[in-house]
Design an enzyme around this catalytic site. Structure first.
Site, mmCIF file in Angstrom:
data_model
loop_
_atom_site.group_PDB
_atom_site.id
_atom_site.type_symbol
_atom_site.label_atom_id
_atom_site.label_comp_id
_atom_site.label_asym_id
_atom_site.label_seq_id
_atom_site.Cartn_x
_atom_site.Cartn_y
_atom_site.Cartn_z
ATOM 1 N N TYR A 1 35.559 41.114 42.841
ATOM 2 C CA TYR A 1 36.749 40.259 42.842
ATOM 3 C C TYR A 1 37.934 41.035 43.397
ATOM 4 O O TYR A 1 37.972 42.257 43.348
ATOM 5 C CB TYR A 1 37.040 39.646 41.466
ATOM 6 C CG TYR A 1 37.300 40.570 40.298
ATOM 7 C CD1 TYR A 1 38.459 41.336 40.217
ATOM 8 C CD2 TYR A 1 36.404 40.630 39.233
ATOM 9 C CE1 TYR A 1 38.716 42.140 39.125
ATOM 10 C CE2 TYR A 1 36.643 41.430 38.130
ATOM 11 C CZ TYR A 1 37.809 42.189 38.082
ATOM 12 O OH TYR A 1 38.063 42.983 36.993
ATOM 13 N N CYS A 2 38.860 40.291 43.987
ATOM 14 C CA CYS A 2 40.022 40.865 44.678
ATOM 15 C C CYS A 2 39.610 41.973 45.647
ATOM 16 O O CYS A 2 40.081 43.109 45.567
ATOM 17 C CB CYS A 2 41.046 41.390 43.671
ATOM 18 S SG CYS A 2 42.697 41.679 44.389
ATOM 19 N N PRO A 3 38.690 41.671 46.587
ATOM 20 C CA PRO A 3 38.208 42.703 47.491
ATOM 21 C C PRO A 3 39.278 43.140 48.490
ATOM 22 O O PRO A 3 40.151 42.363 48.878
ATOM 23 C CB PRO A 3 37.050 42.004 48.215
ATOM 24 C CG PRO A 3 37.422 40.547 48.189
ATOM 25 C CD PRO A 3 38.119 40.341 46.871
ATOM 26 N N LYS B 1 32.475 48.862 42.171
ATOM 27 C CA LYS B 1 33.932 48.916 42.135
ATOM 28 C C LYS B 1 34.463 49.038 40.705
ATOM 29 O O LYS B 1 33.977 48.377 39.798
ATOM 30 C CB LYS B 1 34.508 47.656 42.792
ATOM 31 C CG LYS B 1 36.030 47.553 42.785
ATOM 32 C CD LYS B 1 36.476 46.322 43.536
ATOM 33 C CE LYS B 1 37.970 46.084 43.422
ATOM 34 N NZ LYS B 1 38.404 44.908 44.214
ATOM 35 N N LEU C 1 43.983 38.851 45.125
ATOM 36 C CA LEU C 1 43.405 37.667 44.500
ATOM 37 C C LEU C 1 43.189 37.940 43.009
ATOM 38 O O LEU C 1 43.729 38.895 42.465
ATOM 39 C CB LEU C 1 42.086 37.318 45.202
ATOM 40 C CG LEU C 1 42.237 36.820 46.656
ATOM 41 C CD1 LEU C 1 40.879 36.795 47.362
ATOM 42 C CD2 LEU C 1 42.886 35.454 46.705
#
Length: 273
Positions: free
Chosen positions: A147-149, A160, A93
């Site tokens: 975000y973008c997990p 992260k 994502l």
């Protein structure tokens, strides 16, 4: 996978340095280059490649992001803030790219050893060894609120700083990572949070978009307290690789790159129709 070295044993390692954002311009070209290298490397069993890429003021979206209920407003928000918007051809994502984020790809021929998780485990072990002198606290698990997990988010203390993806093309595998080395990881996360707000992600009943919490993300420099930079990260990668030779896209590879670039342009045109 704790030992990544054997995937490179007996192979000549080709290095391509696209870390100057002016070299390729749009991030679409970076994805096209990796596909091109996958085709070339996939025709061999004794060659691998490492490629660095940096793109400034860019947001890379996943296919699902392009299906947000109000994607037009979300993209308009990004562009108003001065960001180029690109839809990738690999999984994942939205992520933010800028001068403090190093992307690098490890490109290998496919093999029976390279199962679905192998590329992720290889990259995890590689990054852990890159920074072994700085920290032994790098872990891989999904960081909720980032975000973008994904299962192979890299973090320290639950914060992260990196994410891994992989793409398989014509018997070649590109394992790609974005490393938030320096800069403000929280600000990047807040920017993606605003993107999803503009896109009205909460109204979508088909997909679960991340509810981004800026507190879940940091840069590696912030997390370690060390003066880490993108240039330093490149040096660490090459030191681990050891013996390598530099060779950019060749004349023979250019037609493949042009084909892959055309596909990326068409993908992006369709995504926002």
């Amino acid at each position: 996978m704790k030992d990544w070295h054997h995937f490179f044993d007996g192979k000549e390692i080709r290095m391509i340095d696209h870390s100057d954002p002016a070299i390729l311009g749009t991030a679409m070209a970076s994805f096209a280059v990796d596909d091109t290298l996958c085709e070339s490397i996939g025709r061999t069993d004794d060659t691998a490649a490492i490629r660095f890429w940096v793109h400034d003021h860019t947001v890379v979206l996943g296919i699902l992001d392009s299906r947000l209920p109000n994607i037009a407003e979300a993209v308009a928000f990004l562009e108003k803030e001065g960001f180029d918007v690109v839809v990738r051809n690999s999984g994942g994502l939205a992520v933010v790219l800028d001068g403090g984020v190093l992307n690098f790809s490890l490109i290998l021929p496919d093999s029976s050893e390279m199962g679905i998780h192998s590329g992720y485990e290889l990259m995890t072990a590689f990054v852990q060894e890159m920074y072994h002198d700085v920290t032994d606290q790098i872990e891989a698990f999904e960081v909720a609120g980032s975000y973008c997990p994904g299962d192979y988010d890299l973090s320290i203390g639950g914060k992260k700083f990196a994410g891994i993806s992989q793409r398989r093309v014509k018997n070649g595998i590109a394992v790609q990572i974005y490393l938030c080395i320096e800069g403000n990881g929280q600000a990047r996360a807040d920017f993606v949070r605003q993107f999803y707000l503009h896109g009205q992600a909460i109204k979508d009943t088909r997909f679960d978009y991340p509810v981004v919490d800026p507190e879940t993300m940091r840069s590696l420099a912030d997390l370690t307290g060390a003066p880490l930079t993108v240039a330093d990260a490149k040096e660490r990668v090459l030191a681990l690789i050891g013996k390598w030779y530099e060779l950019d896209i060749t004349e023979e590879e250019l037609p493949v790159f042009e084909k892959r670039m055309k596909q990326m342009v068409e993908r992006n045109e369709k995504a926002f129709k």
